[in-house]
Design a protein around this motif. Structure first.
Motif, PDB file in Angstrom:
ATOM      1  N   GLU A 121       0.585  -1.368  -0.248  1.00 14.20           N
ATOM      2  CA  GLU A 121      -0.303   0.274  -0.104  1.00 14.20           C
ATOM      3  C   GLU A 121       0.973   1.111  -0.109  1.00 14.20           C
ATOM      4  N   PHE A 122       1.874   1.209   0.979  1.00 16.06           N
ATOM      5  CA  PHE A 122       2.935   2.336   0.835  1.00 16.06           C
ATOM      6  C   PHE A 122       3.425   2.628  -0.059  1.00 16.06           C
ATOM      7  N   GLU A 123       4.548   1.535  -0.781  1.00 16.63           N
ATOM      8  CA  GLU A 123       4.482   1.625  -2.412  1.00 16.63           C
ATOM      9  C   GLU A 123       4.048   1.879  -3.369  1.00 16.63           C
ATOM     10  N   ARG A 124       2.688   0.973  -3.312  1.00 17.68           N
ATOM     11  CA  ARG A 124       1.536   1.520  -4.477  1.00 17.68           C
ATOM     12  C   ARG A 124       1.955   2.949  -4.249  1.00 17.68           C
ATOM     13  N   TYR A 125       1.764   3.532  -3.037  1.00 19.94           N
ATOM     14  CA  TYR A 125       1.109   5.469  -3.221  1.00 19.94           C
ATOM     15  C   TYR A 125       2.533   5.858  -3.849  1.00 19.94           C
ATOM     16  N   LEU A 126       3.474   5.396  -2.662  1.00 24.17           N
ATOM     17  CA  LEU A 126       4.722   6.205  -3.078  1.00 24.17           C
ATOM     18  C   LEU A 126       5.340   6.530  -4.621  1.00 24.17           C
ATOM     19  N   ASN A 127       4.684   4.671  -5.920  1.00 27.81           N
ATOM     20  CA  ASN A 127       4.913   4.764  -7.034  1.00 27.81           C
ATOM     21  C   ASN A 127       4.167   5.558  -8.219  1.00 27.81           C
ATOM     22  N   GLU A 128       3.016   5.799  -7.495  1.00 26.79           N
ATOM     23  CA  GLU A 128       1.369   6.491  -8.427  1.00 26.79           C
ATOM     24  C   GLU A 128       1.757   7.463  -8.669  1.00 26.79           C
ATOM     25  N   VAL A 129       2.166   8.322  -9.975  1.00 35.08           N
ATOM     26  CA  VAL A 129       1.775   9.313 -10.562  1.00 35.08           C
ATOM     27  C   VAL A 129       0.906   9.943 -10.663  1.00 35.08           C
ATOM     28  N   LEU A 130       0.900  11.473 -10.559  1.00 39.37           N
ATOM     29  CA  LEU A 130      -0.659  11.858 -10.027  1.00 39.37           C
ATOM     30  C   LEU A 130      -1.550  11.726 -11.258  1.00 39.37           C
ATOM     31  N   GLY A 131      -2.383  12.065 -11.244  1.00 34.47           N
ATOM     32  CA  GLY A 131      -3.244  12.365 -13.265  1.00 34.47           C
ATOM     33  C   GLY A 131      -3.451  13.702 -13.672  1.00 34.47           C
ATOM     34  N   GLU A 132      -3.804  14.713 -14.371  1.00 37.68           N
ATOM     35  CA  GLU A 132      -3.762  15.637 -14.659  1.00 37.68           C
ATOM     36  C   GLU A 132      -4.787  16.726 -13.864  1.00 37.68           C
ATOM     37  N   ASP A 133      -5.751  15.515 -13.640  1.00 32.09           N
ATOM     38  CA  ASP A 133      -6.759  16.448 -12.513  1.00 32.09           C
ATOM     39  C   ASP A 133      -6.737  16.780 -11.328  1.00 32.09           C
ATOM     40  N   GLU A 134      -5.655  15.891 -11.171  1.00 33.85           N
ATOM     41  CA  GLU A 134      -5.235  15.633  -9.671  1.00 33.85           C
ATOM     42  C   GLU A 134      -3.841  16.817  -8.910  1.00 33.85           C
ATOM     43  N   GLU A 135      -3.820  17.212 -10.315  1.00 35.85           N
ATOM     44  CA  GLU A 135      -1.992  18.232  -9.762  1.00 35.85           C
ATOM     45  C   GLU A 135      -2.368  19.558  -9.216  1.00 35.85           C
ATOM     46  N   GLY A 136      -3.425  20.806  -9.267  1.00 36.59           N
ATOM     47  CA  GLY A 136      -3.311  21.171  -8.655  1.00 36.59           C
ATOM     48  C   GLY A 136      -4.339  21.248  -7.006  1.00 36.59           C
ATOM     49  N   LEU A 137      -4.905  19.898  -7.023  1.00 38.15           N
ATOM     50  CA  LEU A 137      -5.021  19.669  -5.517  1.00 38.15           C
ATOM     51  C   LEU A 137      -3.906  19.718  -4.806  1.00 38.15           C
ATOM     52  N   TRP A 143      -5.680  14.201   0.036  1.00 41.22           N
ATOM     53  CA  TRP A 143      -6.488  12.264   0.916  1.00 41.22           C
ATOM     54  C   TRP A 143      -7.473  12.716   1.387  1.00 41.22           C
ATOM     55  N   ARG A 144      -8.820  13.746   1.506  1.00 39.46           N
ATOM     56  CA  ARG A 144      -9.711  12.908   2.200  1.00 39.46           C
ATOM     57  C   ARG A 144      -9.888  12.567   0.321  1.00 39.46           C
ATOM     58  N   LEU A 145      -9.864  12.336  -0.538  1.00 43.85           N
ATOM     59  CA  LEU A 145     -10.265  11.750  -2.186  1.00 43.85           C
ATOM     60  C   LEU A 145     -10.330  10.699  -1.878  1.00 43.85           C
ATOM     61  N   ASN A 146      -8.698  10.460  -1.646  1.00 47.04           N
ATOM     62  CA  ASN A 146      -7.982   8.897  -2.002  1.00 47.04           C
ATOM     63  C   ASN A 146      -8.078   8.013  -1.130  1.00 47.04           C
ATOM     64  N   ALA A 147      -8.414   8.646   0.506  1.00 49.97           N
ATOM     65  CA  ALA A 147      -8.089   7.802   1.528  1.00 49.97           C
ATOM     66  C   ALA A 147      -8.381   5.879   1.824  1.00 49.97           C
ATOM     67  N   HIS A 148      -9.596   6.226   0.534  1.00 50.58           N
ATOM     68  CA  HIS A 148     -10.501   4.966   0.812  1.00 50.58           C
ATOM     69  C   HIS A 148      -9.045   3.253  -0.004  1.00 50.58           C
ATOM     70  N   ARG A 149      -8.593   4.231  -0.755  1.00 49.47           N
ATOM     71  CA  ARG A 149      -7.697   3.337  -1.720  1.00 49.47           C
ATOM     72  C   ARG A 149      -6.150   3.516  -0.941  1.00 49.47           C
ATOM     73  N   TYR A 150      -5.963   4.183   0.195  1.00 51.49           N
ATOM     74  CA  TYR A 150      -4.927   3.843   1.133  1.00 51.49           C
ATOM     75  C   TYR A 150      -5.351   3.833   2.663  1.00 51.49           C
ATOM     76  N   PRO A 151      -6.047   3.446   3.237  1.00 48.65           N
ATOM     77  CA  PRO A 151      -6.598   3.304   4.743  1.00 48.65           C
ATOM     78  C   PRO A 151      -5.356   4.029   5.008  1.00 48.65           C
ATOM     79  N   ILE A 152      -3.892   2.837   5.745  1.00 48.06           N
ATOM     80  CA  ILE A 152      -3.337   3.407   6.342  1.00 48.06           C
ATOM     81  C   ILE A 152      -2.576   4.206   6.441  1.00 48.06           C
ATOM     82  N   VAL A 153      -2.032   4.421   4.842  1.00 45.70           N
ATOM     83  CA  VAL A 153      -1.150   5.609   4.182  1.00 45.70           C
ATOM     84  C   VAL A 153      -1.848   6.398   4.450  1.00 45.70           C
TER      85      VAL A 153
END
Length: 194
Positions: A121-137, A143-153
């Motif tokens: 889970e931590f490695e996936r988070y570290l290796n994930e590239v932000l999408g174009e729509d996420e760059e401005g967040l 984290w509020r929008l992606n907490a379900h994908r990385y519950p522990i992180v």
């Protein structure tokens, strides 16, 4: 005044080996930066050898912190069952073994991309590239929008990003009060009241 400021700076920021690792973790948990930015900046600031050593310390600290959070927030087999286990039990009860086997295949497929272990889970988070729509967040919004994908992180991010970067010395807080609240400033005139 400059000597006093320099003393405070040296106390908290002067020696990189003595800096609190949570400062680095705040950068690691910013989805725009992550561990790569920390490694690059430390190498730029302190040279290849020293920078790589410091970056290795930060990386080891990050993984050990994740391991602590994983121990606190992941459930054992005897603990509460997750949604996949509930769905498997429901499939067996309603449709028998075929639905159960299909459910296992779907779960295995979902785990295949992540390596099948919790640490990834931590490695996936570290290796994930932000999408174009996420760059401005901002980081907290991401984290509020992606907490379900990385519950522990996301629990790590919630705890670490809530830590104030600096604190005000107690004496300073009390001495500043007299400068801001004085008799003319704290009273309202009749014109202001209307």
């Amino acid at each position: 005044m400059a000597i006093s400021m320099k003393t405070k700076y040296n106390k908290y920021w002067g020696n990189v080996e003595k800096m609190n690792m949570m400062i680095y973790m705040a950068v690691v948990l910013d989805p725009h930066s992550k561990l790569t930015v920390v490694e690059l900046r430390l190498t730029d600031l302190y040279g290849k050898e020293k920078g790589e050593e410091l970056a290795s310390n930060v990386k080891n600290f990050a993984y050990s912190l994740f391991d602590e959070y994983r121990a606190m927030y992941s459930y054992s087999q005897s603990g509460p069952i997750n949604n996949d286990q509930q769905q498997d039990q429901e499939d067996v009860r309603l449709g028998g073994t075929m639905n159960y086997v299909q459910s296992l295949k779907e779960r295995a497929k979902r785990l295949k991309g992540s390596g099948g272990n919790v640490r990834s889970e931590f490695e996936r988070y570290l290796n994930e590239v932000l999408g174009e729509d996420e760059e401005g967040l901002e980081a907290l919004t991401w984290w509020r929008l992606n907490a379900h994908r990385y519950p522990i992180v996301s629990r790590m991010a919630r705890d670490i990003l809530a830590i104030p970067l600096s604190t005000v010395a107690l004496e300073s807080a009390f001495s500043a009060g007299g400068r801001h609240l004085y008799s003319f400033r704290s009273s309202l005139t009749p014109e202001v009241m209307n």
